[in-house]
Write a protein that holds these residues in place. Sequence first.
Motif, PDB file in Angstrom:
ATOM      1  N   GLY A 129       1.254  -1.035  -0.007  1.00  0.00           N
ATOM      2  CA  GLY A 129       0.219  -0.187   0.169  1.00  0.00           C
ATOM      3  C   GLY A 129       0.698   1.305   0.003  1.00  0.00           C
ATOM      4  N   PRO A 130       0.074   2.954   0.031  1.00  0.00           N
ATOM      5  CA  PRO A 130       0.998   3.950  -0.213  1.00  0.00           C
ATOM      6  C   PRO A 130       1.451   3.683   0.514  1.00  0.00           C
ATOM      7  CG  PRO A 130      -1.634   3.986   0.735  1.00  0.00           C
ATOM      8  CD  PRO A 130      -1.357   2.361   0.008  1.00  0.00           C
ATOM      9  N   GLU A 133       4.541   1.744   0.125  1.00  0.00           N
ATOM     10  CA  GLU A 133       5.304   2.071  -1.052  1.00  0.00           C
ATOM     11  C   GLU A 133       6.487   3.676  -0.500  1.00  0.00           C
ATOM     12  OE1 GLU A 133       2.554   2.752  -3.553  1.00  0.00           O
ATOM     13  OE2 GLU A 133       2.274   0.517  -3.823  1.00  0.00           O
ATOM     14  N   ARG A 134       6.213   4.217  -0.245  1.00  0.00           N
ATOM     15  CA  ARG A 134       6.628   5.622   0.569  1.00  0.00           C
ATOM     16  C   ARG A 134       7.763   5.438   1.438  1.00  0.00           C
ATOM     17  NH1 ARG A 134       1.780   8.041  -0.341  1.00  0.00           N
ATOM     18  NH2 ARG A 134       1.360   9.763  -1.477  1.00  0.00           N
ATOM     19  N   GLU A 137      10.265   3.657  -0.638  1.00  0.00           N
ATOM     20  CA  GLU A 137      11.579   5.029  -1.260  1.00  0.00           C
ATOM     21  C   GLU A 137      11.984   5.439  -0.798  1.00  0.00           C
ATOM     22  OE1 GLU A 137       8.182   6.602  -3.529  1.00  0.00           O
ATOM     23  OE2 GLU A 137       7.514   5.025  -4.641  1.00  0.00           O
ATOM     24  N   GLU A 324       0.904  14.854   2.284  1.00  0.00           N
ATOM     25  CA  GLU A 324       0.741  12.753   1.585  1.00  0.00           C
ATOM     26  C   GLU A 324       1.092  11.911   2.568  1.00  0.00           C
ATOM     27  OE1 GLU A 324       2.702  13.080  -2.145  1.00  0.00           O
ATOM     28  OE2 GLU A 324       1.549  15.029  -2.894  1.00  0.00           O
ATOM     29  N   ALA A 328      -1.905   9.093   3.820  1.00  0.00           N
ATOM     30  CA  ALA A 328      -1.314   7.729   4.058  1.00  0.00           C
ATOM     31  C   ALA A 328      -1.505   6.184   4.690  1.00  0.00           C
ATOM     32  CB  ALA A 328      -0.053   7.562   2.892  1.00  0.00           C
ATOM     33  N   GLN A 331      -4.746   6.656   6.357  1.00  0.00           N
ATOM     34  CA  GLN A 331      -6.253   5.494   5.673  1.00  0.00           C
ATOM     35  C   GLN A 331      -5.864   4.427   6.304  1.00  0.00           C
ATOM     36  OE1 GLN A 331      -4.683   4.620   1.337  1.00  0.00           O
ATOM     37  NE2 GLN A 331      -5.026   6.807   1.096  1.00  0.00           N
TER      38      GLN A 331
END
Length: 336
Positions: A129-130, A133-134, A137, A324, A328, A331
Amino acid sequence: MPTRRTVMQRVGAGLLLAPLASPSVRAEATALRLSMGSPMPQHHPATTCLVEALDAIRAESNGRIDITLYPDSQLGSELSMQSQLRSGAIAFTLTSASSLQTLAPLAGIPGVAYAFPGYVPLWAALDGGPLSERIREALGRFGLRAFRVVDNGFRDVITGVRPITAVSDLQGLKIRVPPSPLLTSLFKALGASPTTINLAETYAALQTRVADGMENSLPQIEATKVYEVQKYLSRTGHSWDGLWILAHGRTWDGLPRDAQELIGRHFDAAVERQRQAFSRMNAEGEARLRAKGLVINTPDRAPFREALVKAGYYAEWKAKFGPEAWGALEQFTGPL
């Protein structure tokens, strides 16, 4: 017992063999000899499950992939091991999300105080999920390849001074924390005096009253045996922390594809075993610690969260992580 200098010499010698390894795990050639550092004690499930995984990797590759684990901060503090990993001096580390925040700030976001109500939304957030991923990264920008995260639990406070029944009990208390801006900010907002001490040195610091207490999960409190020099355990559950399995990116990218598959598969299996073992230890830990003489209480957590809201803790970290990333997180946690 090897000295740290001896250990570091062996680590360096082992890694130098990596570029000379065969282009295939199946080829008859020089073994891949790699090193892995960890702050976790010998008997912590993160250590035992990784040892099983490394043994399995060694056996399945017929000894051609030989990863040596150095637990219990043998290679230095977490920040030192992060530096060694980034330089390629070691190939892998097990590194806490809280300490990674000093390198990649977003890595600390799962530890926002009282964010996750339990493990179902937590693992959903970190296994995909987001938000995951963040974080990956962010670590990737520092040349690190992140695998899955092992559990180090929801954290409580253990002290030798007094039980923590209300926010006022934390006033002026010298609390050992890892090198985490998020945890430092949390305890300052609650009126305590957080101090960063290497995990391997914490027992002595508590015994000599350099610190009045520490905060950590039940299995970690058991593994470090700090219950021998502390008296009160307060189930504050103020934050969660875990440990990412990380690889030096260029070293990882240089491994043969079948070596990557073998290592990754056993790392994933180790994470599953560790989470299950940690859950069992956590469930049984309170009774064991009571039997060792600790006085245990569970305070109402709502006033602690309210104090953090009033102190501007959540507003501060939403601004630092950015809308952002905060979105995330929410969520999976709901509004914070």
